[in-house]
Design a protein around this motif. Structure first.
Motif, short mmCIF file in Angstrom:
data_model
loop_
_atom_site.label_atom_id
_atom_site.label_comp_id
_atom_site.label_asym_id
_atom_site.label_seq_id
_atom_site.Cartn_x
_atom_site.Cartn_y
_atom_site.Cartn_z
N SER A 41 0.81 -1.21 0.00
CA SER A 41 0.00 0.00 0.00
C SER A 41 0.85 1.27 0.00
CB SER A 41 -0.94 0.00 1.21
OG SER A 41 -0.19 -0.04 2.40
N MET A 42 2.11 1.15 0.38
CA MET A 42 3.02 2.29 0.40
C MET A 42 3.73 2.45 -0.95
SD MET A 42 3.14 3.23 3.86
CE MET A 42 4.74 3.88 4.18
N GLY A 43 3.39 1.59 -1.92
CA GLY A 43 4.08 1.63 -3.22
C GLY A 43 5.30 0.73 -3.19
N GLN A 44 6.26 1.03 -4.05
CA GLN A 44 7.50 0.24 -4.11
C GLN A 44 8.55 0.90 -3.22
OE1 GLN A 44 8.23 0.18 -8.38
NE2 GLN A 44 8.01 -2.03 -8.35
N ILE A 45 9.18 0.08 -2.40
CA ILE A 45 10.26 0.54 -1.52
C ILE A 45 11.48 -0.32 -1.82
CG2 ILE A 45 11.03 0.78 0.88
CD1 ILE A 45 8.03 1.11 1.61
N ASN A 46 12.65 0.31 -1.96
CA ASN A 46 13.89 -0.41 -2.22
C ASN A 46 13.82 -1.15 -3.56
OD1 ASN A 46 16.54 -1.04 -1.40
ND2 ASN A 46 15.91 -3.01 -0.56
N ALA A 47 13.34 -0.47 -4.59
CA ALA A 47 13.10 -1.08 -5.91
C ALA A 47 14.35 -1.75 -6.48
CB ALA A 47 12.58 -0.04 -6.88
N VAL A 48 14.13 -2.93 -7.05
CA VAL A 48 15.19 -3.69 -7.73
C VAL A 48 15.24 -3.20 -9.17
CG1 VAL A 48 15.89 -5.97 -8.53
CG2 VAL A 48 14.91 -5.71 -6.25
N THR A 49 16.41 -2.78 -9.62
CA THR A 49 16.56 -2.31 -10.99
C THR A 49 16.74 -3.49 -11.94
OG1 THR A 49 18.96 -2.15 -10.90
CG2 THR A 49 17.70 -0.22 -10.14
N ALA A 50 16.56 -3.22 -13.23
CA ALA A 50 16.78 -4.26 -14.25
C ALA A 50 18.23 -4.73 -14.22
CB ALA A 50 16.40 -3.72 -15.63
N ALA A 51 19.17 -3.82 -13.99
CA ALA A 51 20.59 -4.19 -13.93
C ALA A 51 20.87 -5.09 -12.73
CB ALA A 51 21.45 -2.94 -13.86
N GLU A 52 20.27 -4.79 -11.58
CA GLU A 52 20.45 -5.64 -10.39
C GLU A 52 19.86 -7.02 -10.64
OE1 GLU A 52 20.41 -2.37 -6.77
OE2 GLU A 52 18.50 -2.93 -7.71
N ALA A 53 18.70 -7.05 -11.29
CA ALA A 53 18.06 -8.33 -11.59
C ALA A 53 18.93 -9.16 -12.53
CB ALA A 53 16.68 -8.09 -12.20
N LYS A 54 19.50 -8.51 -13.52
CA LYS A 54 20.34 -9.21 -14.50
C LYS A 54 21.57 -9.83 -13.84
CE LYS A 54 22.54 -8.69 -18.96
NZ LYS A 54 22.74 -7.87 -20.15
N ALA A 55 22.12 -9.14 -12.85
CA ALA A 55 23.33 -9.61 -12.16
C ALA A 55 23.05 -10.69 -11.12
CB ALA A 55 24.03 -8.43 -11.49
N ALA A 56 21.78 -10.90 -10.78
CA ALA A 56 21.42 -11.84 -9.70
C ALA A 56 21.51 -13.30 -10.16
CB ALA A 56 20.01 -11.55 -9.21
#
Length: 105
Positions: A41-56
């Motif tokens: 309900s507070m929206g997105q907090i500590n959003a994961v970027t596409a670059a972070e996702a790619k490196a995971a």
């Protein structure tokens, strides 16, 4: 091990941040890089970027809710886990997910 993920519950006020914090703390204890985005309900907090996702190494979804922005995780192993398990046993969840990803290789 590098892990990104999203925690989300219907209200997003209690379980969402509890799961995110527990998973990131467990990641620190394991010496892993763990970043968990919170959606609620507070929206997105500590959003994961596409670059972070790619490196995971893998993506952990601590929710049974619909997650916004799943397209940024395309091509990565995605594991859905009950949010309560992530709060109760976060280190065990991370280890089990990592073992499952390794077994798929």
């Amino acid at each position: 091990m590098k892990v990104v993920g999203v925690s989300a519950c219907p209200a997003g006020l209690a379980h969402t941040p509890m799961a995110a914090k527990a998973l990131m703390k467990a990641g620190d204890a394991l010496g892993w890089d763990v970043k968990i985005e919170q959606q609620g309900s507070m929206g997105q907090i500590n959003a994961v970027t596409a670059a972070e996702a790619k490196a995971a190494d893998f993506v952990l979804i601590a929710s049974d809710q619909k997650i916004q922005g799943m397209d940024r995780f395309e091509g990565k192993p995605v594991i859905r886990i009950d949010i309560n398990m992530c709060i109760k046993a976060p280190e065990a969840v991370l280890k089990k997910c990592a073992a499952a990803v390794e077994a798929r290789k």
